[in-house]
Design an enzyme around this catalytic site. Structure first.
Site, PDB file in Angstrom:
ATOM      1  N   LYS A 143       0.861  -1.181   0.000  1.00 20.60           N
ATOM      2  CA  LYS A 143       0.000   0.000   0.000  1.00 20.60           C
ATOM      3  C   LYS A 143       0.898   1.231   0.000  1.00 20.60           C
ATOM      4  CE  LYS A 143      -3.902   1.772   2.792  1.00 20.60           C
ATOM      5  NZ  LYS A 143      -4.736   1.481   3.987  1.00 20.60           N
TER       6      LYS A 143
ATOM      7  N   SER B 275      -9.615   1.420   3.099  1.00 25.50           N
ATOM      8  CA  SER B 275      -8.776   2.185   2.219  1.00 25.50           C
ATOM      9  C   SER B 275      -7.698   1.381   1.481  1.00 25.50           C
ATOM     10  CB  SER B 275      -8.089   3.293   3.026  1.00 25.50           C
ATOM     11  OG  SER B 275      -7.186   2.736   3.976  1.00 25.50           O
TER      12      SER B 275
ATOM     13  N   SER C 285      -9.598  -0.897   7.343  1.00 27.15           N
ATOM     14  CA  SER C 285      -9.072  -0.676   5.990  1.00 27.15           C
ATOM     15  C   SER C 285      -8.340  -1.854   5.367  1.00 27.15           C
ATOM     16  CB  SER C 285      -8.149   0.544   5.976  1.00 27.15           C
ATOM     17  OG  SER C 285      -8.912   1.721   5.971  1.00 27.15           O
TER      18      SER C 285
END
Lengths: 99, 489
Positions: B82, B157, B181
């Protein structure tokens, strides 16, 4: 609770955010909706409940020995700077006049 | 066998099997890495999971892996990170325009640990700006699509990591989980996503959102793969004073131990109003599946659940408003042009660099911490946090694991909730209490909806008991057999 325009402007000033008039008015509405939702907390009696900062304390609150380490060179620290001069970050003049 | 079949078979293998095959020299890391790059070239124009693919760096690392003796359990396996996880020399933006062009000086500890275990870093995945969001639509760069239905969100996310793993572009990825997330996008994309106990994994070099809640964890196609990634990144880090010093157990040893006699609690408050009936039914079915496999399932109560969202948004945004104060246009990141004084550098750089949701959360957090409101909002939320943690403590006296949905809804259409922050915040209602309590949690695929969308089951455990959470997830995975259900992109 509802926030009004003056409050939104005050908070934006604290947060160092310059907002457009459109953003300001949208935030008046949206933050008021969110604050109404969080006001449900007021119904809970928490007078005798201590606040929690870290729920799992094993990792929280630990401090390491404060000792100097040689980790970053001045050159590398300045590598991502938007503006620099020699060994320094540069910013616009802070003081007016002849000070 | 044509080249296409070979590529497919290489990519179909799990991370664990791929690592074993590379170690046995049945396949090379370069071959596997090239297969991933080919798959990215083929489909990521549609999925848009990656913000940055480091083909050159990955192939160099892969060649080095092939030339060396096995360095660790992830030797030669391509993984993705990420984009709020620092990679030395490779741009890292946290999905924000304010960090466009930012090149970290160091690897995050988790990045360094993956490399030390032999992994090849393939690229950086899309996210909601600064990990603030539940759909990855708050990215300052691009929209990521759910591989199971391209018009839908992958969740967020960590939506880029979930979509990349789900669509077979990479064998595993890291995400971060502040309020769900990792688990929520895993649920929406039919992958396994694990949020470790707060303190289990170092956050050094991970761009902070809300420090008392943030944890880094793996997303993978199987529970075993997630366990292997967790193994590589766990443990005390001198660079993160909040990392816990307790010993890290083997996460794979007892994985197939089954659930016979395991006590599983089904919290009635987690069957929330507005939940999709199919999701609720899938969770009850998962409970029956585990019961049939030998678990003891009972209803439990987490009475303060309905206050969690309010407490979470006050605490998370308060911490965010403080963490994000560092983006001031002076030392790194975007600086507004032609600012006349320092105050203008701050106000305009931040206004130009941050997106709408980040501004909204900074504003809410600044308000909650401001003079006159601090006690009524922020401290109040911290007191409620205590009640939520106590709820879990009481329940874990009775059961070993808590089972629920990870998301009250299947993947929704892109754009659908964008103008309604509260509706979006509600998508985290089943995951964020875990972060407030600091507990480990996993989402594991459990069902396919009538519309062909994935549904994940969430399993929560006691602090530092990832071993039991993984074992229960593995039992469900074995019974449900959904890891072979691949999207048709």
């Amino acid at each position: 609770m509802k926030l009004d325009l003056a409050q939104v402007r005050h908070v934006a000033k604290l947060a160092r955010l310059s907002l457009t008039p459109e953003e300001e008015s949208k935030l008046v509405t949206q933050l008021s909706v969110v604050l109404d939702a969080v006001d449900t907390l007021a119904a809970l009696d928490t007078q005798d409940v201590p606040p929690t900062t870290f729920a799992v304390t094993e990792g929280g609150g630990a401090v390491r020995v404060d000792e100097a380490r040689d980790e970053l060179s001045v050159e590398s620290v300045l590598k991502n700077a938007p503006e620099k001069s020699g060994d320094s970050f540069t910013i616009p003049q802070v003081l007016d006049g002849n000070g | 066998m044509g080249t296409g079949d070979r590529v497919t078979s290489v990519l179909d293998a799990s991370l664990a099997d791929t690592a074993a095959r590379i170690a046995a020299k049945e396949v090379t890391s370069v071959e596997v890495t090239k297969a991933c790059l080919a798959r990215i070239a083929e489909i990521d124009g549609k999925v848009k999971a990656f913000l940055r693919v480091d083909a050159e760096g990955a192939l160099r690392e892969a060649a080095a892996a092939d030339a060396s003796s096995p360095r660790g359990p992830l030797h030669g396996v391509p993984v993705a990170l990420k984009d709020n996880i620092n990679t030395a020399g490779l741009e890292t933006t946290a999905g924000s325009r304010i960090l466009k062009g930012f090149v970290p000086l160091h690897d995050a500890t988790v990045t360094a640990r993956l490399r030390a275990a032999g992994a090849v870093v393939l690229g950086k995945t899309n996210l909601d700006e600064f990990a603030m969001g539940s759909s990855t639509e708050n990215s300052g760069y691009q929209l990521t699509h759910n591989p199971y239905s391209l018009e839908c969100t992958p969740g967020g996310s960590s939506g880029g990591s979930a979509a990349a793993v789900a669509s077979g572009q990479v064998f595993g990825a890291l995400g971060s989980d502040t309020g769900g997330s990792i688990r929520q996008p895993a649920s929406l994309c039919n992958v396994v996503g694990l949020k470790p106990t707060w303190g289990r994994v170092s956050r050094s070099g991970v761009i902070a959102y809300a420090s008392s809640l943030d944890q880094v964890g793996p997303l993978a196609r199987t529970v075993r793969d997630a366990a292997l990634l967790l193994q590589a990144i766990s443990g005390k880090d001198p660079h993160d004073a909040t990392s816990a010093s307790r010993a890290v157990p083997s996460f794979t040893e007892a994985l197939d131990g089954g659930v016979k006699g395991l006590r599983i609690g089904l919290p009635r408050e987690y069957f929330v109003e507005g939940m999709e009936p199919e999701v609720a039914a899938a969770i009850r079915e998962a409970a029956e599946t585990l019961r049939a496999a030998g678990a003891v399932v009972e209803d439990v109560s987490l009475p303060h659940t309905r206050y969690a969202m309010a407490a979470y948004y006050l605490i998370a945004t308060g911490e965010a408003s403080s963490n994000l104060a560092r983006y001031d246009g002076v030392r790194f990141g975007h600086r507004a042009a032609d600012a006349k004084n320092l105050r203008e550098v701050y106000d305009r750089s931040r206004a130009e660099g941050f997106g709408a949701e980040v501004k909204r959360r900074i504003m809410l957090g600044t308000f909650a911490l401001s003079a006159g409101y601090h006690d009524a909002y922020y401290v109040k939320a911290q007191r409620v946090r205590t009640l939520i943690a106590r709820d879990f403590e009481a329940v874990f006296q009775k059961v070993d694991v808590v089972l629920s949905a990870a998301s009250p809804a299947c993947a929704w259409k892109l754009g659908e909730k964008l103008e309604d922050p509260l509706a979006m915040y509600l998508m985290d209602v089943l995951t964020l209490p875990t972060n407030l309590a600091g507990l480990p949690g996993i989402s594991v695929p459990t069902a396919k909806s009538s519309a062909g969308l994935p549904i994940g089951a969430q399993l929560l455990g006691r602090p530092f008991d990832e071993v039991t959470v993984l074992r229960a997830a593995r039992a469900l995975e074995r019974e449900r057999s959904l890891s072979d259900w691949r999207p048709n992109v």
